[in-house]
Design an enzyme around this catalytic site. Sequence first.
Site, PDB file in Angstrom:
ATOM      1  N   GLU A 194     -22.398 -37.790  16.702  1.00  0.00           N
ATOM      2  CA  GLU A 194     -21.401 -38.861  16.943  1.00  0.00           C
ATOM      3  C   GLU A 194     -21.266 -39.134  18.354  1.00  0.00           C
ATOM      4  OE1 GLU A 194     -18.043 -40.698  18.069  1.00  0.00           O
ATOM      5  OE2 GLU A 194     -18.319 -38.694  18.533  1.00  0.00           O
ATOM      6  N   GLU A 195     -21.522 -38.175  19.088  1.00  0.00           N
ATOM      7  CA  GLU A 195     -21.356 -38.434  20.579  1.00  0.00           C
ATOM      8  C   GLU A 195     -22.484 -39.224  21.233  1.00  0.00           C
ATOM      9  OE1 GLU A 195     -18.875 -37.633  22.253  1.00  0.00           O
ATOM     10  OE2 GLU A 195     -17.970 -35.674  21.110  1.00  0.00           O
ATOM     11  N   ASP A 200     -21.596 -32.506  15.969  1.00  0.00           N
ATOM     12  CA  ASP A 200     -21.885 -32.176  17.174  1.00  0.00           C
ATOM     13  C   ASP A 200     -21.019 -31.681  18.430  1.00  0.00           C
ATOM     14  OD1 ASP A 200     -21.168 -34.659  17.127  1.00  0.00           O
ATOM     15  OD2 ASP A 200     -22.741 -35.673  18.487  1.00  0.00           O
TER      16      ASP A 200
HETATM   17 ZN   LIG Z   1     -16.207 -36.880  21.739  1.00  0.00          ZN
HETATM   18 ZN   LIG Z   2     -15.098 -36.629  19.160  1.00  0.00          ZN
END
Ligand SMILES: [Zn+2]
Ligand SMILES: [Zn+2]
Length: 453
Positions: free
Chosen positions: A171-172, A104
């Site tokens: 992930e963010e 992402d």
């Molecule tokens: Zn990040």
């Molecule tokens: Zn990252």
Amino acid sequence: MTPALHKFGIASLFLLATLTLSAGAQTPATSQEVDSAYPEAHALYLDLHQHPELSSHETQTAAKLANGLRGLGYDVTEHVGGTGIVALLKNGPGPTIMLRTELDALPVEEKTGLAYASKVHVKDDSGLEVPVMHACGHDLHMSALLGTAAIMAHSKDSWHGTLLLVGQPAEETISGAKKMLEDGFLQRFPRPDVAVALHVDNQAPAGKVQVTSGYHSASADSIRITIFGKGGHGAAPQFTIDPVVIAARTVIALQTIVSREVKPGEVAVVTVGYIHAGTKNNIIPDQVELGLTVRTYKPEVRKKVLAAITRITNAEAQAAGAPRAPSIESYESTDAVYNNPALASRLQSTLASALGADNVVVAEPLVASEDFAYFIGAGIPSFYFGLGGADPAKFAQAASTGEALPYNHSPLFAPDVEPALRTGISAEVAVLRNLLSSSPQDLHTLTQQPRQP
Ligand SMILES: [Zn+2]
Ligand SMILES: [Zn+2]
């Protein structure tokens, strides 16, 4: 390896020496191997950088990576935990080693001025138009993974076992790893004996990697607190219960957790990032919302801090005679990323022989967070390391003036792509060849050392 050895005793020392010897035969990637994999990896980088996608919406990104890996002969499964992908390359008996990249990008407007800067704008989940940029360098991680995948696929005589590559979404928003696990990641695919990931940043120049043993990054908890009062006229406070005053006292009291309740020397952060209340100066609102982020390393410290937040928030509301108890909602969380010390020690040596000892920096743990911790929490011993991304000349200049280079998530974040990507590929290949020269039993024995206090 020396600093960790005293803990293990003499018997273990012989065992470790044996393991290290048995794992020492494999070679790092040659410059010809990196040269041959680089053009395709770099082309993917330029493409991904110009076409970033927000968390949980990485459909094109995942498809591009999946196609690249399929073309190299990997058995690719898409849509694992949303847009996640899992690619397998089986090469005889041996351990299963996982290498993970994130997919992402972020709602950030790129201001690097680069020829290949992102100009993408999209509507986010709330319908708001936002710019999108790979401001955390995940495009570089995917490109490195593709280059590594190519080298590993073309050199099957240099390793044995199963290589398991993971493209993880979101992930963010620290949600993608959890979703992949909930979608049967550990049941549907071979269980990894060890998991590896890297992250680029500007804390070291391109060409170097950063290694940390034990805690690498902190746990994170995002908490939303709503304090309820009784609204009314700003000139008649006697008829109200003012939640703004309760919130003010709560914020101050929360700051005593780290200073008064956590043992000095332990790491803990409690930040109130926003306070939302009210519409007009002469109206006392009936509720206030607070947004918090909490960071710690040790689980017991985390537990203590979270309990103290609940206790203080409830008690301040009660002290003010609030009509009802506050709502305290934890809406995002991840454990700390913990690098298995024996694994970190072994792979530090591996990286030093692949890249040169001067190019391996021992780094302090970060107070940033990463949902890679979910894979570790599932019981997979892991190694998460840093990849230097700064232009070496700019890094040296910044070090001499004391000025900080643009950090990850900045609109100006721009890794020095060629040396960082080449180093990322070399480092990953060295680590994978090292691990994929062992037996699963050796890796199990190595990683069963007790956790650091
Ligand atoms: Zn990040
Ligand atoms: Zn990252």
